[in-house]
Design an enzyme around this catalytic site. Sequence first.
Site, PDB file in Angstrom:
ATOM      1  N   SER A  67      71.616  67.344 -48.883  1.00 11.82           N
ATOM      2  CA  SER A  67      72.743  68.170 -49.308  1.00 11.82           C
ATOM      3  C   SER A  67      72.713  68.372 -50.803  1.00 11.82           C
ATOM      4  CB  SER A  67      74.046  67.472 -48.930  1.00 11.82           C
ATOM      5  OG  SER A  67      74.125  66.246 -49.639  1.00 11.82           O
ATOM      6  N   LYS A  68      73.386  69.421 -51.213  1.00 13.17           N
ATOM      7  CA  LYS A  68      73.436  69.773 -52.621  1.00 13.17           C
ATOM      8  C   LYS A  68      74.053  68.653 -53.433  1.00 13.17           C
ATOM      9  CE  LYS A  68      74.115  73.948 -55.249  1.00 13.17           C
ATOM     10  NZ  LYS A  68      72.802  74.437 -55.480  1.00 13.17           N
TER      11      LYS A  68
END
Length: 479
Positions: free
Chosen positions: A251-252
Amino acid sequence: MVRVRFAPSPTGYVHVGSLRTALYCYLYARHHGGVNILRIEDTDRTRYVEGAVENIIRTMEWAGIEFDEGPFTGGACGPYVQSERTEIYRAHANQLIANNDAYVCFCTSERLDTVRKQQQASGTPPMYDRHCRNLSKEEVATRIASGEPHVVRLRIPIGEVVRFHDLIRGDIEFDSKTIDDQVLLKSDGFPTYHLANIVDDHMMEITHVIRGEEWLSSTPKHVLLYRAFGWEPPKFAHLPLLLNADRSKLSKRQGDVAVEDYREKGYLPHALINFVALLGWNPSATEEIFTIHDLIRDFDLERVNKGGAVFNREKLDWMNAEYMRKMSPHELLPLVRPLLEKRNFVVSDEYAERVIAVMQERVHTLWDFVDFASYFYAAPTFADVDEKYKSKHWTEEAKSRLGELLPKLDASETWNHDALEAIIREYAEANAVSAGKLIHPLRLAVTGRGMGPGLFELLSVIGKEECLRRIRHALQHLT
Ligand code: GLU
C-alpha cells in the site's frame, strides 16, 4: 498465435503491480512470438484522471515495455481506448437482453442503499436482491419509453457451480449463489469493466488474460458472459498479490507504489524491471540479474507462484546498485546530468565522470551521485555536519596539525592519490601520530562529512586549489 493485453485504467499513477502485469504480458508475448496489446480501460468516468493515459504510455516507454497494438500504435482490432467503443458494448448488452441472459433494472440508488443496509444489519452478504429480474417485457418497454433511468444486469444462473482453470492456480470454482447480478451497462450508457473487458478480449482475439489476483473473483462473471455470447473464453492467469514486508497488501502508506516515484528517485528502468520480474516468478537459475533478453528467454507462467510476493525495498536498492556498478561513468553521465541540473550544480562532463567513477561503488540510486556527493560540486556549508564526528575529530590538536600540513600540501607539485598519501604518511611518521589523526579532520574540512569515498581519491578529484581553499576556510571558520 499468442495475443495478450495489458489493460490499465487511467486513474493516475502506474502502480508497481501494474508494471509487473505489463511486464509479464510483454515477456509472455515475446517468449512465444506473440502479440502484446495495450488497451485503455477508461469507461469509469468518475475515476478518470487527466493526462493519465499519456503517463501510462510514458512509463511503459521508460520501462522498455513495447506494444504491438494499441492507441497511437494502431492495429487491426482498434480503437484500443474503450471510451471510443461504447456503441459496441451497448449492442452487445442488447444482444444479452434479447437472449434473456441480461435484464433491465430500474432500482434507484436509494432503494439499493436501503437493501444494502438491511443486508448488513442481518449479516447477509451485500448483493442485489434481484428485484427487477422478472419484470415483463411490456413493463420494461413502457418504463424505458417514459425515460426512467435504468441499468442492465447479468442474469446469473441459479444453483450452479461456475468452473474455470487458472494457469497459476489450477481449477477454480465459484458457487453461483455467491455471484451478484452484475451491472453490465450503467445508467449513463457506459459499460462496466466486466462487459467492456470481455467484449474486447473476444474482439481483440486475446488468448491469455494475465492480470492481478484482485480480479480473480470477477472471472466467474466473465466465464458466464463468454458462455452467454457463445464465445470460447481465453486462458486465465492471475498473478499473486504484492505484499509489504509485514505481508499486508502493498500500500501507498508503507512506501512508494508508483513506478513514477521510483523513476524520480533515481532507479534505473532495467533494475526495476529485473526486480519486478522476480516478484512472483521463480526462475530456475539461482542467478538474480536478468537482462530483458534473459527474461524473454526464460519467462514462463508455470513458474509463477500462487503465494503473495514481498516487495523488498533493500533488494531493489541492491539490484539498482548492481546495475549502476556495471555501467561506465560515461554511460551514467547522461542519467546523472539532469539531476545535477536540478540541484544547480555546474560542472564539466569530464569532472562529473570522475566523480561518478569514485562514487560508483557506494551508491544505490542515481541521486546518490548528487546528494551523497554534493561536496564535489560545491564547498560544504557544514549546516548538516555530524556533530559527534566533528567534536571527535575537529580538535585543537587536529587543527594545528592541519595548519602544519597545509604548506606541505601546497608545495606538492603533483596532486594525485599516491602523492597525497605520501605526504600524509610522511608527516604522520615524522610526528609520530597515526594517519587517521590527519585523515578525519581533512575529510571534514574538505567534504563536511564523516563518510565517503577514499580521502586521497576524493582530494585528487576535487583538485589542489579547491582543497587548499576549503582547508584554509575550515581552519578559520569551523569551530
Ligand atoms: N482495467 C483493469 C485494471 O485496471 C484490467 C483488469 C484486467 O486485466 O482484466 O487493472
